[in-house]
Design an enzyme around this catalytic site. Sequence first.
Site, PDB file in Angstrom:
ATOM      1  CD  GLU A  46      -3.046  -0.895   0.126  1.00 56.63           C
ATOM      2  OE1 GLU A  46      -3.158   0.215  -0.414  1.00 56.63           O
ATOM      3  OE2 GLU A  46      -3.739  -1.880  -0.193  1.00 56.63           O
TER       4      GLU A  46
ATOM      5  CB  SER B 167     -54.071 -19.753 -11.121  1.00 57.85           C
ATOM      6  OG  SER B 167     -54.186 -20.855 -12.000  1.00 57.85           O
TER       7      SER B 167
END
Length: 689
Positions: A94, A365
């Site tokens: 980093e 349905s």
Amino acid sequence: MEVMTNHGFRKTVKYLRALIIISLIGMICMLVLFLGVLAYAKILGPPPLAVPQSTLFFADDGTLIGESNNGQKRYWAKLNDISPDLVNATIAIEDKNFYEHHGFDYKRIAGAVLADIKAFAKVQGASTITQQYARNLFLEHDKTWTRKLTEAFYAIRLEMNYSKQQILEGYLNTIYYGNGAYGVEAASQYYYGKKAADLSLAEASLLAGIPKGPGIYSPLRSIKNAKARQNIILQSMVKNGYIKKDAAQIAAGQRLVFVGEHQTVKARTAPYFQDAVKKALKNQLHLDDRTIALGGLKVYTTLNMKQQEAAEEQVNRYVSKSSEIQVGLVAMDPKNGNVKAMVGGRDYEKSPFNRAVQAVRQPGSTIKPLLYYAALEHGFTPSSTMRSEFTKFQFDDGQADYTPHNFNNKYADGEITLAQALAVSDNIFAVKTHLFLGEETLIDTAKKFGLSTTMSKVPSLALGTSGVRVIEMANAYSMFANGGKKVSPNLITRVEDFNGNVIFEKENKEEKVLDPAKAFVMTQMMTGVFDPKLSGYARVTGSTIINDLTRPYAGKSGSTETDSWMIGFSPQLVTAVWAGYDIGKPLDVTAEKTYAKNVWANFMEEALDGKPVKAFKPPKEGVIGLYVDPTNGKLATRDCPVRRFTYYVTGTEPTEYCTEHIGKGGSKKHDKNGDDQKTPWYKRILPWS
């Protein structure tokens, strides 16, 4: 010529002198500005190292139902309690010059700028650990110049007032490692099930690579990407003198075991609902993961504790504990779309996949009310008739023949009304209606009702063969229940930031989507699902749960080979329930297809217990109610054995009287209004209309 040359030389010298003076003034101004910034930073003193707070979630009555995973608060680790290998790996990858710079690595910044220019894109970062820590201390990660300048100033203050060890410790305890793990201790516990102090070089080097992109470099997402990133980190550690080359090779070759579980998991109220709330915070309010997890927010939700407990209780009661069937349930207030209860599965700890909002299943349905609403828009009425019989549909365009079947292959073998077809769920009537309207009509209507899934333009669409989500079906039926107003599923009413400022508050806007008269006629037709008067050649589909119901409801059940549904509503609450296997295994018709209906009926009764019993109220204009013979849809006479009060859009009501029973006498089981004397009290006092 010589004179001109001297004149030009003097002019050049004069120009250079002015340029030098201007440059010196500029440098002095920059120096003064820089010194001013440093002085101001010194005057302000040490910046507060705000420890992020848990985000709190509240039910609709203010009850605390949960808090975000705050690993930082529970797992803060001192620098001495963190594996040196993890510290070194982090610095190496980093910010290798961390101990040399004063918050900004100017060589790295210059290199990043050159790399970006060459690539014509942002390809290389230059943020130091100090800058990243400053960013982590800010809860808002918006990409504005104001935020970036403030962040840079914060980095200066950090470097002026804190030691490198303090900055490094703070950074390691605030960086995000994915899966809700903030800080090295939480990450170590999650990925390896051990303390950060006990990490090996192999474990530490892999863990150090995750913050660059938790969704890419997490070993639980892609071990290939994680190992590739680990190798880069190990080589960087060798290059910077932290380890020897042979140690890097050994670490790279070690096989690691991952846990992937937080060690202090707490039981939460409505965990599926809380997950959905977090997704809403991210996708609808556009808050980032860190703000949601550690921003100290107060999130006031729509959840009703009583109804949530009732939902979970009924699922546990009616679904066999030995069964692998899953359940999705959503209960909503139809007036505003507020989600009052949600069940996304049987056991959150075993499966956090939320079937209520994520699963796409065939609705069967339950799609028919949407189809028949479209039919009302095209001139159909509750008394419209078609033949119900075994039918093979043949097409001229080369499309294969289609032969739908009714449940148990029962057909009227004669004319039935739209109202009766809905009550007994006649599939032949539905497909005929669908083809008559045109297959695009139902697709367009589904979009109007808020369904976002893709639907196939096929005859079987009328029987619910294209997948939908439970929450969207609940929302669609809400539009029937509220008289045609547009609503959207809503989980959050208000959000406050860590300072108590309101950053979001739900606004209720009324927008008509459906025609109120047609929406009410459709609602009244759906009450027939629970009305035995509409049974003929087949039972109404709600017959098995009628005895469990003590107030007016409208709804529709649905089933496919692999899915069972029940969706219904009172004026105060809409609930959709789905049951089925995740893997699409066929349901046992005799038992498993009853789960959705039983859960729905008993949940609705318990959820509404203590609330006023309300009938569905017709709109002030646009509808007319008449007694009709439900078997033929004609105006009923006193000779008709069954008379049902039915609503129509004004101007579409029947004008012809039933003549089938004249002179035969009405059934003695019915009073002068055609009402069954055995009908429960609530149906007599508050008719289904």
